[in-house]
Structures are given as structure tokens and as C-alpha cells.
Design an enzyme around this catalytic site. Structure first.
Site, PDB file in Angstrom:
ATOM      1  CG  HIS A   1      -2.346  21.199 -37.276  1.00 37.58           C
ATOM      2  ND1 HIS A   1      -3.081  20.053 -37.384  1.00 37.58           N
ATOM      3  CD2 HIS A   1      -3.248  22.224 -37.264  1.00 37.58           C
ATOM      4  CE1 HIS A   1      -4.368  20.362 -37.434  1.00 37.58           C
ATOM      5  NE2 HIS A   1      -4.499  21.678 -37.357  1.00 37.58           N
ATOM      6  CD  GLU A   2      -2.432  25.811 -35.838  1.00 41.02           C
ATOM      7  OE1 GLU A   2      -3.093  26.553 -36.596  1.00 41.02           O
ATOM      8  OE2 GLU A   2      -2.963  24.906 -35.159  1.00 41.02           O
TER       9      GLU A   2
END
Length: 192
Positions: free
Chosen positions: A148-149
Site C-alpha cells: 500500500h505504501e
């Protein structure tokens, strides 16, 4: 210092971030401020683009997820007790395992959570905050947070994984976020 988190619609969230070198100005302070911002907003990951910096830097702390989980959740994920790390100039080498759904949210897209499918493990090459080089494989929740990051430093958002119809249904909420018509309990900067 707690930094404002930029909201959906801010151009830096759609920018592919740039690599940095050890002489990046005030890097140590930026990392410290990002940790403070992450905890003040009750997040588990934070990428530099979310604090309006177009650099390849993100933080992950899955330890707090496991520290706060219910008893019936204990032992469910292979990455317990979690992981806390700074990732600089990260590059995903490969993902493996069966994709699995998990209800994701994002500090830059408040009040929206959706089931997103991601592979169960990720192998990533990166430097830590001291510019020591690593190649590590992560799995479970930690792998999901990293993916996600990592998307943030590639100019992607979790909503990009939604089917077009579902994204269309969320358009009103996304527009409200862009216009600053959302209340959050952390510092936020909205697009001008």
C-alpha cells in the site's frame, strides 16, 4: 512536529516519487516528523507523498496492529508480532502467494474503506534510514501495508484497484474529500 497529511486530489499523490541520497536535506527530522504524524493520525504506514514530499520514502509499523488485536485474531497472520521500519528508495522485486482481500483505508482518503486484493508476500529492495541496503521478504499484514505504501511512491492509490462501477459509486465522497468537506481527527491539507 506533526505534519499535515495531503488529501485525495493533491497532485503529489499521483506523482512517481524520486530517489534520494544520504545528503537529502533534513532527512532525519523528516523521518522523525513522519513517525510523529503517523502515530498522531493512528496510521500503520505513511509515505512521503502523503506529507507533500515527492521522494521515495515510507514508514511501516504493523506492530501496533498486532498489539491492539482481539484475542480471536491472535495467531491468524504469519507476520506477528509485526514490523517497524523505514524504507528509502524502495523497489519491489517480486510478489508471491495467493491474493487475499483485506479492508484497506488511507489517511489521504479518509472515511473510505474497501476490500482490496493483494498478494500474500512481497520481496523488496530498500535502504533504511542510515542508508544500509536490504533485500527482505515480508508476508501477511506487513506485506500488505508495504504494498500500500509502495503504491504511494509510485503515484497509485488503493482506490485504483477498485472496479470502475465501485469507484463511480464513491465519486461523491472522493469529491467531498477534494473540497475539504470531511472531518478528521488529524491535521490535513486539502487541494487548492
Amino acid at each position: 512536529m506533526i505534519l499535515p497529511i495531503v488529501a485525495y486530489g493533491t497532485p503529489v499523490l499521483r506523482t512517481v516519487a524520486k530517489n534520494i541520497t544520504p545528503d537529502y536535506p533534513n532527512l532525519e527530522k523528516l523521518v522523525a516528523d513522519m513517525w510523529e504524524t503517523l502515530y498522531a493520525s493512528s496510521g500503520v504506514g505513511l509515505a512521503a507523498p502523503q506529507v507533500n514530499k515527492d521522494i521515495r520514502l515510507f514508514l511501516v509499523d504493523s506492530e501496533q496492529l498486532f498489539a491492539n488485536q482481539e484475542d480471536d485474531e491472535k495467531g491468524k497472520y504469519p507476520d506477528e508480532p509485526g514490523f517497524k521500519k523505514v524504507f528509502i528508495n524502495a523497489k519491489i522485486i517480486e510478489t508471491n502467494g495467493l491474493p487475499w482481500d483485506y479492508n484497506e483505508g488511507c489517511l489521504s482518503i479518509p472515511k473510505i474503506r474497501e476490500d482490496i486484493s493483494r498478494p500474500e508476500s512481497v520481496t523488496i529492495e530498500y535502504d533504511d534510514e542510515n542508508f544500509n541496503h536490504h533485500i527482505d521478504t515480508f508476508n501477511g499484514i506487513t506485506a500488505r501495508i508495504i504494498q500500500h505504501e509502495y503504491d504511494h511512491i509510485e503515484g497509485k492509490l488503493f482506490i485504483d484497484y477498485l472496479k470502475p462501477f465501485r469507484k463511480k459509486l464513491l465519486q461523491g465522497k472522493l469529491t467531498d474529500i477534494t473540497k475539504g468537506k470531511v472531518k478528521v481527527d488529524y491535521k490535513m491539507a486539502f487541494p487548492k
